[in-house]
Motif scaffolding. Structure first.
Motif, PDB file in Angstrom:
ATOM      1  N   THR A 163       0.824  -1.211   0.000  1.00 60.64           N
ATOM      2  CA  THR A 163       0.000   0.000   0.000  1.00 60.64           C
ATOM      3  C   THR A 163       0.861   1.265   0.000  1.00 60.64           C
ATOM      4  O   THR A 163       0.365   2.349   0.259  1.00 60.64           O
ATOM      5  CB  THR A 163      -0.934   0.019   1.224  1.00 60.64           C
ATOM      6  OG1 THR A 163      -0.144   0.054   2.422  1.00 60.64           O
ATOM      7  CG2 THR A 163      -1.849  -1.196   1.240  1.00 60.64           C
ATOM      8  N   HIS A 221      -1.767  10.213   2.945  1.00 64.58           N
ATOM      9  CA  HIS A 221      -2.329   8.984   3.498  1.00 64.58           C
ATOM     10  C   HIS A 221      -3.566   8.581   2.699  1.00 64.58           C
ATOM     11  O   HIS A 221      -4.368   9.423   2.299  1.00 64.58           O
ATOM     12  CB  HIS A 221      -2.710   9.227   4.966  1.00 64.58           C
ATOM     13  CG  HIS A 221      -3.438   8.089   5.600  1.00 64.58           C
ATOM     14  ND1 HIS A 221      -4.788   8.103   5.822  1.00 64.58           N
ATOM     15  CD2 HIS A 221      -3.006   6.887   6.043  1.00 64.58           C
ATOM     16  CE1 HIS A 221      -5.169   6.974   6.383  1.00 64.58           C
ATOM     17  NE2 HIS A 221      -4.104   6.217   6.530  1.00 64.58           N
ATOM     18  N   TRP A 222      -3.719   7.298   2.441  1.00 66.38           N
ATOM     19  CA  TRP A 222      -4.955   6.814   1.828  1.00 66.38           C
ATOM     20  C   TRP A 222      -5.439   5.589   2.588  1.00 66.38           C
ATOM     21  O   TRP A 222      -4.671   4.935   3.290  1.00 66.38           O
ATOM     22  CB  TRP A 222      -4.774   6.515   0.334  1.00 66.38           C
ATOM     23  CG  TRP A 222      -3.888   5.361  -0.028  1.00 66.38           C
ATOM     24  CD1 TRP A 222      -2.540   5.410  -0.271  1.00 66.38           C
ATOM     25  CD2 TRP A 222      -4.273   4.002  -0.214  1.00 66.38           C
ATOM     26  NE1 TRP A 222      -2.068   4.165  -0.581  1.00 66.38           N
ATOM     27  CE2 TRP A 222      -3.114   3.272  -0.561  1.00 66.38           C
ATOM     28  CE3 TRP A 222      -5.483   3.304  -0.116  1.00 66.38           C
ATOM     29  CZ2 TRP A 222      -3.127   1.906  -0.813  1.00 66.38           C
ATOM     30  CZ3 TRP A 222      -5.500   1.949  -0.375  1.00 66.38           C
ATOM     31  CH2 TRP A 222      -4.332   1.265  -0.721  1.00 66.38           C
ATOM     32  N   GLN A 223      -6.733   5.281   2.448  1.00 68.70           N
ATOM     33  CA  GLN A 223      -7.284   4.174   3.204  1.00 68.70           C
ATOM     34  C   GLN A 223      -8.599   3.688   2.595  1.00 68.70           C
ATOM     35  O   GLN A 223      -9.152   4.314   1.687  1.00 68.70           O
ATOM     36  CB  GLN A 223      -7.528   4.590   4.657  1.00 68.70           C
ATOM     37  CG  GLN A 223      -8.625   5.637   4.817  1.00 68.70           C
ATOM     38  CD  GLN A 223      -8.733   6.109   6.244  1.00 68.70           C
ATOM     39  OE1 GLN A 223      -8.092   7.092   6.630  1.00 68.70           O
ATOM     40  NE2 GLN A 223      -9.553   5.426   7.047  1.00 68.70           N
ATOM     41  N   CYS A 224      -9.075   2.577   3.139  1.00 70.61           N
ATOM     42  CA  CYS A 224     -10.391   2.046   2.815  1.00 70.61           C
ATOM     43  C   CYS A 224     -11.363   2.497   3.892  1.00 70.61           C
ATOM     44  O   CYS A 224     -11.035   2.484   5.072  1.00 70.61           O
ATOM     45  CB  CYS A 224     -10.336   0.522   2.752  1.00 70.61           C
ATOM     46  SG  CYS A 224     -11.956  -0.268   2.623  1.00 70.61           S
ATOM     47  N   GLN A 247      -6.829  -0.261  10.187  1.00 70.74           N
ATOM     48  CA  GLN A 247      -5.995   0.713  10.887  1.00 70.74           C
ATOM     49  C   GLN A 247      -4.510   0.420  10.734  1.00 70.74           C
ATOM     50  O   GLN A 247      -3.687   1.015  11.437  1.00 70.74           O
ATOM     51  CB  GLN A 247      -6.357   0.715  12.380  1.00 70.74           C
ATOM     52  CG  GLN A 247      -7.786   1.125  12.661  1.00 70.74           C
ATOM     53  CD  GLN A 247      -8.112   1.119  14.142  1.00 70.74           C
ATOM     54  OE1 GLN A 247      -7.291   0.736  14.967  1.00 70.74           O
ATOM     55  NE2 GLN A 247      -9.304   1.544  14.482  1.00 70.74           N
ATOM     56  N   THR A 248      -4.162  -0.477   9.817  1.00 72.18           N
ATOM     57  CA  THR A 248      -2.773  -0.922   9.714  1.00 72.18           C
ATOM     58  C   THR A 248      -2.205  -0.653   8.328  1.00 72.18           C
ATOM     59  O   THR A 248      -2.758  -1.121   7.321  1.00 72.18           O
ATOM     60  CB  THR A 248      -2.658  -2.428  10.028  1.00 72.18           C
ATOM     61  OG1 THR A 248      -3.266  -2.697  11.300  1.00 72.18           O
ATOM     62  CG2 THR A 248      -1.210  -2.862  10.067  1.00 72.18           C
ATOM     63  N   LEU A 249      -1.110   0.103   8.289  1.00 70.04           N
ATOM     64  CA  LEU A 249      -0.415   0.331   7.028  1.00 70.04           C
ATOM     65  C   LEU A 249       0.024  -1.003   6.432  1.00 70.04           C
ATOM     66  O   LEU A 249       0.487  -1.889   7.142  1.00 70.04           O
ATOM     67  CB  LEU A 249       0.797   1.233   7.243  1.00 70.04           C
ATOM     68  CG  LEU A 249       0.502   2.701   7.564  1.00 70.04           C
ATOM     69  CD1 LEU A 249       1.742   3.388   8.104  1.00 70.04           C
ATOM     70  CD2 LEU A 249      -0.009   3.430   6.335  1.00 70.04           C
ATOM     71  N   ASP A 254      -4.635   0.450   4.820  1.00 64.43           N
ATOM     72  CA  ASP A 254      -4.084   1.805   4.957  1.00 64.43           C
ATOM     73  C   ASP A 254      -2.840   1.899   4.086  1.00 64.43           C
ATOM     74  O   ASP A 254      -2.068   0.943   3.994  1.00 64.43           O
ATOM     75  CB  ASP A 254      -3.689   2.089   6.405  1.00 64.43           C
ATOM     76  CG  ASP A 254      -4.769   2.831   7.157  1.00 64.43           C
ATOM     77  OD1 ASP A 254      -5.867   3.003   6.594  1.00 64.43           O
ATOM     78  OD2 ASP A 254      -4.527   3.242   8.302  1.00 64.43           O
ATOM     79  N   GLN A 301       0.117   4.833   1.820  1.00 58.18           N
ATOM     80  CA  GLN A 301       0.820   6.118   1.757  1.00 58.18           C
ATOM     81  C   GLN A 301       1.288   6.373   0.326  1.00 58.18           C
ATOM     82  O   GLN A 301       1.805   5.469  -0.331  1.00 58.18           O
ATOM     83  CB  GLN A 301       2.005   6.048   2.702  1.00 58.18           C
ATOM     84  CG  GLN A 301       2.921   7.243   2.727  1.00 58.18           C
ATOM     85  CD  GLN A 301       4.023   7.066   3.746  1.00 58.18           C
ATOM     86  OE1 GLN A 301       3.782   7.035   4.946  1.00 58.18           O
ATOM     87  NE2 GLN A 301       5.253   6.902   3.265  1.00 58.18           N
TER      88      GLN A 301
END
Length: 215
Positions: A75, A182-185, A202-204, A208, A210
């Motif tokens: 990610t 930062h990007w996320q679902c 909540q976990t890169l 999650d 970048q």
């Protein structure tokens, strides 16, 4: 201060320095990012168009949490300044649904739209459907970059389909000259966690990510 006291202070300072170095290294340690592939094309503003391809899977089958949902291979992305990023996401997971219907809208992409294919568009000769929104109950995941105003809902595959056809979602968005974004679902896909909002969400490296913009 006697010699014993001096040695005690020195020992504490050395231990503190070692702990500080470990914490700093841990906080800043991240996987090697995907470096965007240059397409050889330019956007309307003269900036480069680059490509990134990832997959979403129901279980990553590797690492510390092999049963967690995630994006593969990573990610973490690195893209050049002022680029148009053309994303292709091989979406292999079934729907979970959105709690906020607004996130079912495509926003912040070129044309505020995405194109959904049922087979890999890189194979050629594949017809896609351009969409600006989906039924929020049919979302498997989202690709959302809040600081860039980007939100793309990813339609889940039909579990009743014997072939369980992947959905290939393609869209483009602009990045500025520099920065880390930062990007996320936003789909509550952290099964087994409180309200589905923990664990991989909540976990890169899972749900999650970048985006590093720079030369």
């Amino acid at each position: 201060m006697n010699r014993r006291g001096v040695l005690t202070v020195v020992a504490f300072l050395v231990a503190g320095g070692a702990i500080g170095s470990f914490v700093a290294a841990w906080m800043h340690n991240s996987p090697t990012p995907i470096t965007a592939v240059a397409s050889g094309q330019q956007g309307a503003d003269g900036g480069p168009i680059v490509d990134i391809k990832v997959s979403t899977v129901a279980a990553v089958m590797q690492g510390d949490h092999p049963n967690w949902v995630g994006y593969l291979p990573t990610t973490f992305f690195k893209v050049p300044p002022n680029a148009t990023v053309r994303m292709t996401i091989d979406q292999q997971d079934t729907p979970t649904g959105l709690r906020n219907e607004y996130l079912g809208l495509v926003r912040g992409t070129i044309g505020n739209s995405m194109t959904v294919y049922t087979s890999d568009p890189s194979a050629g000769g594949v017809t896609g459907k351009t969409m600006q929104a989906i039924d929020p109950t049919l979302a498997a995941h989202t690709f959302s970059v809040p600081d860039l105003g980007v939100n793309v809902p990813l339609p889940g595959v039909d579990a009743s389909n014997p072939k369980n056809t992947d959905n290939f979602v393609q869209f483009s968005f602009k990045v500025p000259a520099s920065g880390i974004y930062h990007w996320q679902c936003f789909v509550p896909c952290g099964a087994g966690t409180l309200y589905g909002l923990g664990g991989p969400m909540q976990t890169l490296g899972y749900m999650d990510g970048q985006i590093e913009v720079g030369p």
